[in-house]
Design a protein around this motif. Structure first.
Motif, short mmCIF file in Angstrom:
data_model
loop_
_atom_site.label_atom_id
_atom_site.label_comp_id
_atom_site.label_asym_id
_atom_site.label_seq_id
_atom_site.Cartn_x
_atom_site.Cartn_y
_atom_site.Cartn_z
N UNK A 144 0.79 -1.23 0.00
CA UNK A 144 0.00 0.00 0.00
C UNK A 144 0.83 1.28 0.00
N UNK A 145 1.96 1.25 0.68
CA UNK A 145 2.72 2.48 0.88
C UNK A 145 4.08 2.43 0.22
N UNK A 146 4.57 3.62 -0.10
CA UNK A 146 5.96 3.74 -0.50
C UNK A 146 6.76 3.99 0.77
N UNK A 147 7.86 3.25 0.91
CA UNK A 147 8.70 3.41 2.10
C UNK A 147 9.90 4.29 1.74
N UNK A 148 10.39 5.01 2.73
CA UNK A 148 11.54 5.88 2.48
C UNK A 148 12.69 5.51 3.41
N UNK A 149 13.85 5.25 2.80
CA UNK A 149 15.07 4.97 3.57
C UNK A 149 16.03 6.12 3.30
N UNK A 150 16.38 6.85 4.37
CA UNK A 150 17.23 8.04 4.17
C UNK A 150 18.72 7.76 4.42
N UNK A 151 19.08 6.49 4.60
CA UNK A 151 20.51 6.19 4.81
C UNK A 151 21.37 6.74 3.68
N UNK A 152 20.85 6.68 2.47
CA UNK A 152 21.66 7.10 1.32
C UNK A 152 21.76 8.63 1.22
N UNK A 153 20.82 9.33 1.86
CA UNK A 153 20.82 10.79 1.75
C UNK A 153 22.14 11.34 2.27
N UNK A 154 22.76 12.20 1.48
CA UNK A 154 24.01 12.82 1.90
C UNK A 154 25.26 12.02 1.54
N UNK A 155 25.08 10.86 0.89
CA UNK A 155 26.25 10.11 0.43
C UNK A 155 27.02 10.94 -0.60
N UNK A 156 28.34 11.07 -0.44
CA UNK A 156 29.07 11.88 -1.41
C UNK A 156 29.10 11.24 -2.80
N UNK A 157 28.89 12.06 -3.81
CA UNK A 157 28.89 11.60 -5.20
C UNK A 157 29.85 12.45 -6.02
N UNK A 158 30.42 11.81 -7.03
CA UNK A 158 31.05 12.58 -8.10
C UNK A 158 30.18 12.38 -9.33
N UNK A 159 29.86 13.47 -10.02
CA UNK A 159 29.18 13.32 -11.30
C UNK A 159 30.20 13.59 -12.39
N UNK A 160 30.34 12.61 -13.28
CA UNK A 160 31.34 12.68 -14.35
C UNK A 160 30.57 12.85 -15.66
N UNK A 161 30.71 14.00 -16.29
CA UNK A 161 29.94 14.30 -17.50
C UNK A 161 30.85 14.25 -18.71
N UNK A 162 30.49 13.41 -19.69
CA UNK A 162 31.33 13.32 -20.89
C UNK A 162 30.84 14.28 -21.96
N UNK A 163 31.73 14.62 -22.85
CA UNK A 163 31.35 15.34 -24.07
C UNK A 163 30.55 14.37 -24.95
N UNK A 164 29.77 14.90 -25.89
CA UNK A 164 29.03 13.98 -26.78
C UNK A 164 29.96 13.37 -27.83
N UNK A 165 30.96 12.61 -27.37
CA UNK A 165 32.01 12.08 -28.24
C UNK A 165 31.82 10.62 -28.60
N UNK A 166 30.89 9.94 -27.94
CA UNK A 166 30.72 8.51 -28.18
C UNK A 166 29.85 8.30 -29.41
#
Ligand code: ADP
Ligand code: MG
Length: 485
Positions: A144-166
């Motif tokens: 019935x419900x959507x559950x929320x787990x906030x353990x992942x909130x605040x995990x450090x990320x790097x976002x790596x963005x490529x040029x449209x070269x592929x």
């Protein structure tokens, strides 16, 4: 789709990769950064975004970003600040993500990939920036419900963005393989797409070959393996070409990948896109990265796969195939480094690693990091073969399995099992006499000119001696005795 139709179009792909960092604590708080904890246990007032709490920057995140930036030849920005990316979502307790907008920590740089025809190609990087993950909404546990787990909130990320070269789904596959390899070598992310610690959004468009401008791009999300990124791109390319051929105009949109059906499904179009209202994050001071600090990190960089590949092929004379397979996994490369610190027979070391050891790992279903034998013992086995004391097959079939049972050296094992080859001509002569006695017809044929029978006699000699006659010492003696019959 017909090849001729497909060949009229060029595929253009740019990838956005999110990598969760292997820091002990979160990006802006001292909460534990751990996968698999009981839900909502690694959270504090900061992660929950309670009013009055203040974030504090995790220095490790910056250092990890610099490490990746250096590995990819990026420029590292000396001065940066964070930005708020505002949006409402149940698993985003603060109501915004702290990210970098106008001042990413890394710009430029590239990833080296192999194209389908085996050529090397550099894929440009637009930027790498630091940000934080959101929590997780779980839709499939409760009816019935959507559950929320906030353990992942605040995990450090790097976002790596490529040029449209592929230019193909295979190039995208190879690019992701290289990025993941690099993250693992650098020890900054475990690269596990199934667990979501590395995620990828694929931006895909097509254009007629020779066209000057890029076509309308579609962003595809929700792929949980590199293979599925490739499948999603393949589907998307066909869908876009078919739409264009039918006279439709493509709309810029975000689509999700359904791995079971192998199709992409529209999630939202550009008109409905979020307006994130970025503004400078007021709670975190700007970051300054000194050249001394960058140099300090550069001095501690581990050996990276491309550099190892060069050394293995150019200095050690390994085939590109072996060098690629060894450097493909950091653990294999580390083990190989261990082997060649004990033996100079680089080729044999590679053969043992990719042969007997790999088969053992496959049989046991374990990873090289769990392989119980120290590289020095395998190197000692190789040296024993090179010294003519045992044959390669005796080493593999008889000595190698014994290494797991005791701490005895390969030489001790070979001695105790009476496996040492003899180069003593008296002993070998005894074996030769036996072979000659048992095969009178072949001896006759040999004497009548069928010299190629030497191979047969060598085989018999190995049989009679139980593999213990040193082939080098035996061959000449055997010929001599045969001629003398
Ligand atoms: P957005 O503002 O929608 O995020 P960006 O220009 O920042 O778009 O690009 C995001 C990603 O999309 C980058 O990886 C970029 O290389 C890629 N990209 C941009 N234009 C195209 C295109 N026409 N076809 C395929 N990929 C593209
Ligand atoms: Mg984007």
């Amino acid at each position: 789709m017909e090849d001729s139709l497909r060949a009229r179009y060029e595929v253009v792909i740019g990838l956005e990769v999110h990598a969760q960092l292997l820091t002990e604590t979160k990006a802006y708080s001292a909460d534990l950064n751990a996968y698999g904890s009981a839900p909502n246990t690694n959270i504090s007032a900061i992660t929950l975004g309670h009013p009055g709490t203040l974030p504090v920057m995790n220095r490790k995140t910056i250092d990890f970003a610099i490490r990746l930036g250096l590995a990819c030849g990026c420029q590292i920005a000396p001065n940066q600040h964070f930005a708020r990316k505002n949006y409402f979502y149940p698993d985003l307790p603060k109501g915004y993500q702290i990210t970098q907008d106008t001042t990413p920590i890394c710009t430029g740089g590239q990833i080296l990939i192999r194209t389908e025809d085996g050529q090397h190609k550099l894929i440009g990087l637009t930027r790498i920036h630091m940000e934080e993950d959101a929590g997780k909404s779980i839709h499939d546990v409760d009816v019935f419900d959507t559950l929320v787990d906030l353990n992942r909130a605040g995990t450090p990320l790097l976002e790596i963005v490529s040029e449209p070269d592929l230019r193909s789904s295979t190039e995208a596959y190879n690019y992701l393989t290289e990025v993941r390899k690099l993250l693992r070598y650098l020890d900054i992310c475990d690269g596990n797409m199934e667990e979501g610690s590395m995620r990828c959004d694929a931006n895909v468009s097509v254009r007629l070959v020779g066209a000057k401008d890029f076509g309308t791009k579609v962003e595809v999300k929700n792929m949980n393996s590199i293979r599925n990124v490739q499948r999603a791109i393949e589907f998307e390319v066909n869908r876009q070409i078919e739409a264009l051929e039918n006279g439709q105009t493509l709309v810029q949109e975000t689509r999700g990948f359904d791995a079971l059906k192998g199709i992409t499904i529209s999630m939202r179009t550009k008109e409905a896109a979020n307006d994130y209202r970025y503004f400078p994050e007021p709670d975190l001071p700007p970051i300054h990265v000194s050249t001394e600090h960058i140099a300090h990190i550069a001095a501690k960089m581990p050996a990276l796969p491309n550099a190892l590949f060069e050394r293995y092929t150019k200095t050690y004379g390994l085939s590109e195939y072996d060098a690629y397979n060894i450097t493909d996994q950091k653990g294999l490369a580390l083990y190989y480094e261990g082997l060649i610190s004990h033996t100079k027979n680089y080729k044999a070391a590679a053969n043992w690693l990719m042969g007997e050891i790999k088969s053992y790992l496959n049989e046991q279903g374990i990873d090289i990091t769990a392989f119980p034998l120290a590289p020095g013992r395998i190197a000692a086995l190789i040296d024993l073969i090179d010294a003519g004391k045992i044959s390669n097959s005796i080493a593999a079939q008889r000595v190698f399995p014994e290494l797991f049972k005791s701490e005895q050296s390969p030489l001790e094992i070979a001695e105790s099992l009476n496996l040492l080859q003899s180069s003593d001509s008296n002993v070998i002569e005894g074996f030769i006499a036996e072979v000659i006695r048992r095969n009178p017809n072949e001896v006759e044929r040999y004497k009548n000119g069928e010299k190629q029978l030497i191979g047969f006699f060598m085989g018999q000699l190995m049989k009679v001696s139980g593999g213990k006659a040193d082939p080098k010492a035996s061959n000449a003696l055997l010929r001599q005795k045969l001629e003398a019959q």
